[in-house]
Design a protein around this motif. Structure first.
Motif, short mmCIF file in Angstrom:
data_model
loop_
_atom_site.label_atom_id
_atom_site.label_comp_id
_atom_site.label_asym_id
_atom_site.label_seq_id
_atom_site.Cartn_x
_atom_site.Cartn_y
_atom_site.Cartn_z
N GLY A 275 -6.39 51.02 49.39
CA GLY A 275 -6.04 50.57 50.74
C GLY A 275 -7.12 50.79 51.77
N SER A 276 -8.39 50.84 51.37
CA SER A 276 -9.48 51.03 52.33
C SER A 276 -9.58 49.83 53.27
N ARG A 277 -10.20 50.07 54.39
CA ARG A 277 -10.34 49.02 55.40
C ARG A 277 -11.42 48.02 54.99
N ILE A 278 -11.29 46.80 55.52
CA ILE A 278 -12.33 45.78 55.37
C ILE A 278 -13.01 45.66 56.72
N CYS A 279 -14.28 45.98 56.76
CA CYS A 279 -15.02 46.06 58.02
C CYS A 279 -16.07 44.97 58.08
N THR A 280 -16.47 44.63 59.30
CA THR A 280 -17.47 43.58 59.50
C THR A 280 -18.69 44.07 60.23
N GLY A 281 -18.72 45.33 60.66
CA GLY A 281 -19.91 45.86 61.33
C GLY A 281 -20.94 46.26 60.30
N GLY A 282 -22.13 46.69 60.80
CA GLY A 282 -23.18 47.15 59.92
C GLY A 282 -22.79 48.45 59.23
N TYR A 283 -23.26 48.64 58.01
CA TYR A 283 -22.88 49.81 57.25
C TYR A 283 -23.39 51.09 57.90
N ASP A 284 -24.51 50.98 58.63
CA ASP A 284 -25.10 52.16 59.24
C ASP A 284 -24.57 52.44 60.63
N ASP A 285 -23.63 51.62 61.13
CA ASP A 285 -23.08 51.87 62.45
C ASP A 285 -22.25 53.14 62.45
N ALA A 286 -22.21 53.81 63.60
CA ALA A 286 -21.40 55.01 63.71
C ALA A 286 -19.93 54.67 63.62
N SER A 287 -19.56 53.53 64.14
CA SER A 287 -18.18 53.05 64.00
C SER A 287 -18.24 51.54 63.88
N THR A 288 -17.20 50.98 63.29
CA THR A 288 -17.23 49.55 63.03
C THR A 288 -15.83 49.00 63.13
N THR A 297 -13.03 53.14 63.17
CA THR A 297 -13.18 53.25 61.72
C THR A 297 -14.64 53.49 61.37
N THR A 298 -14.91 54.46 60.53
CA THR A 298 -16.29 54.76 60.15
C THR A 298 -16.67 53.98 58.89
N PRO A 299 -17.95 53.78 58.63
CA PRO A 299 -18.36 53.04 57.45
C PRO A 299 -17.83 53.62 56.14
N ARG A 300 -17.63 54.92 56.08
CA ARG A 300 -17.12 55.53 54.85
C ARG A 300 -15.68 55.11 54.56
N ASP A 301 -14.98 54.63 55.59
CA ASP A 301 -13.60 54.18 55.40
C ASP A 301 -13.52 52.73 54.93
N CYS A 302 -14.66 52.06 54.80
CA CYS A 302 -14.67 50.62 54.58
C CYS A 302 -14.98 50.27 53.12
N ALA A 303 -14.34 49.21 52.65
CA ALA A 303 -14.67 48.67 51.33
C ALA A 303 -15.97 47.88 51.41
N ASP A 304 -16.67 47.82 50.28
CA ASP A 304 -17.92 47.06 50.23
C ASP A 304 -17.66 45.59 50.50
N SER A 305 -18.56 44.97 51.24
CA SER A 305 -18.48 43.53 51.49
C SER A 305 -19.87 43.03 51.86
N PHE A 306 -20.03 41.73 51.83
CA PHE A 306 -21.26 41.11 52.33
C PHE A 306 -20.87 39.92 53.19
N SER A 307 -21.79 39.48 54.02
CA SER A 307 -21.42 38.45 55.00
C SER A 307 -22.58 37.53 55.29
N VAL A 308 -22.24 36.39 55.86
CA VAL A 308 -23.21 35.41 56.37
C VAL A 308 -22.79 35.07 57.78
N ALA A 309 -23.71 35.22 58.73
CA ALA A 309 -23.45 34.83 60.11
C ALA A 309 -24.22 33.54 60.39
#
Length: 471
Positions: A275-288, A297-309
């Motif tokens: 049940g980890s979160r799905i995040c869209t910010g940068g992995y190195d952000d302090a919060s996303t 939500t911190t990057p450690r709480d997020c599931a792996d993903s990749f994106s195209v903007a």
């Protein structure tokens, strides 16, 4: 102070510079306001159409409850109470293949434009053994009850779903809104027959999904092996997230990108199962933040993903903001050039004339941001720069006493505008090019003033006359 006119003039020029810096600050405020308006426009389009999208799935889940009787109390007050444990069984695909094409559609609110896209995806998911859907008791004599297995596909914003068709094996299954998942609630699902639970030979599902979104698309690599092929006519993709494409081709006609990912390289399966979160910010952000990630939500709480903007590289407000940061340098170099003419040609330029020249330089940046809202940035830059160069060359011809002096000053300012445009187009080498240009300007000033008697300039006219008579 009156005995030293050089100091008086320098003080006046310092006051004028402070005034011009205040004017540049006001121009920067205008640029920031327009940037904020554009952000509000993007949010308005997202609110009316659909926001940035995230694709997660397909996966199969089943909600289960384990219940048992437990004796509580003492003596005559002893009684049996039913206890229960709720949990979710999940089955992740062993092979996940996603082929998608993004057709860009530009939306506008007033002067501001926002990139939206229509996504047509063909998704194939293959499961091996579905033994993970078989419930296992944790206590002796407990009772197990599980809901029907649901095949679900989660998206970031369900309003963007246009059409969807699901085929399981050779059978088409009806799709319904929602996922019935406690964490990833937005999307669609189909109920599977109870017979698939624990099926040893697995199953294959194909999903055709048409989806619209705004500016960005994210994908969670949920398969044991995930292969994603994305194509689009947009020539300026920005790849981000935990994984960059293993292959990509970018041209003026569009781009094509391919990702090959193994579960050995990503923890997405385990993270989604937990049940980890799905995040869209940068992995190195302090919060996303993201579609399924609350603020903080911190990057450690997020599931792996990749994106195209689908970014616009010629954002007029970003470029105008970068240009305005060079305004102080423009004013300083122009004042140095006028001062050199004044010094080398024995001229006298009034501080008010310096103020007018600096004001013309400041007006360039305001012209640039206003014109770029209606014209392409390159044309806006050329028009604003040409207008300011012609105005300054004309004024300098009268201020410095002739075309022979005014035209070179205008040509020098034109070179400055040309250099600034080059710096705005560069990203990785802007610093080194700007540093070299500034060094060359400093070297030219030092060469031209190498024989100037600076102490003589600070003497009052009466002292200079007395020294000349004595000589």
């Amino acid at each position: 102070m009156l005995k030293h006119p050089l100091f008086t003039k320098l003080a006046a020029l310092a006051a004028i510079t402070v005034l011009l810096l205040f004017g540049l600050g006001l121009v920067e405020d205008v640029v920031r306001d327009r940037q904020r308006y554009r952000s509000l426009t993007a949010q308005s389009v997202a609110d009316s159409l659909a926001g940035p999208q995230t694709l997660m799935g397909p996966m199969i889940h089943s909600a289960c409850v384990e219940s048992w009787d437990e004796e509580v109390g003492k003596g005559d007050e002893r009684r049996m109470v039913e206890k229960r444990r709720e949990f979710i069984l999940t089955a992740m695909p062993e092979q996940l293949k996603l082929t998608t094409g993004a057709a860009m559609e530009e939306r506008a609110r007033g002067l501001h434009k926002v990139n939206t896209y229509k996504l047509k995806s063909h998704i194939t998911a293959q499961w091996g053994s579905l033994a993970s859907l078989l419930p296992r008791s944790t206590l002796k004599n407990s009772r197990m009850h599980c809901g029907a297995p649901l095949l679900m596909m989660a998206v970031g914003d369900a309003r963007g779903i246009r059409t969807a068709q699901l085929v399981l094996g050779d059978q088409a299954l009806p799709l319904k809104p929602g996922t019935f998942h406690p964490t990833y609630s937005r999307g669609l699902h189909a109920a599977l027959p109870e017979s698939v639970r624990g099926k040893a030979d697995g199953l294959t599902a194909t999903l055709d999904l048409e989806l619209v979104g705004t500016e960005r698309l994210s994908i969670v690599p949920l398969g044991g092996n995930t292969e994603v092929l994305m194509t689009s006519s947009w020539p300026h993709p920005s790849f981000a997230g935990r994984f960059l494409p293993s292959e990509r081709e970018v041209s003026p006609e569009g781009f094509s990108a391919r990702w090959h990912l193994s579960s050995l390289a990503t923890t997405a399966q385990a993270a989604i199962a937990n049940g980890s979160r799905i995040c869209t910010g940068g992995y190195d952000d302090a919060s996303t933040q993201g579609e399924y990630a609350p603020g903080g939500t911190t990057p450690r709480d997020c599931a792996d993903s990749f994106s195209v903007a689908f970014v616009d590289p010629v954002n007029p407000y970003t470029l105008s903001d970068r240009a305005t940061k060079y305004g102080v340098l423009f004013i300083a170099l122009t004042f140095v050039a006028v001062g050199l003419f004044e010094l080398m040609q024995k001229l006298r330029v009034h501080p008010v004339q310096y103020l007018l020249v600096g004001s013309a330089l400041c007006s360039f940046f305001l012209l640039l941001v206003s014109l770029s809202e209606h014209l392409p940035f390159s044309i806006s830059y050329a028009v604003a720069a040409s207008a300011c160069v012609l105005l300054l060359a004309y004024y300098a011809s009268h201020m410095l006493g002739g075309l022979r002096r005014g035209v070179p000053l205008g040509a020098g300012i034109a070179v400055l505008y040309g250099l600034l445009y080059v710096l705005l187009q560069l990203e990785q080498t802007a610093l080194v090019v700007g540093s070299m240009a500034l060094f060359l300007v400093l070297a030219a000033v030092m060469v031209l003033t190498r024989k100037v008697n600076w102490y003589g300039l600070s003497k009052s006219p009466r002292a200079a006359t007395a020294q000349a008579v004595a000589a």
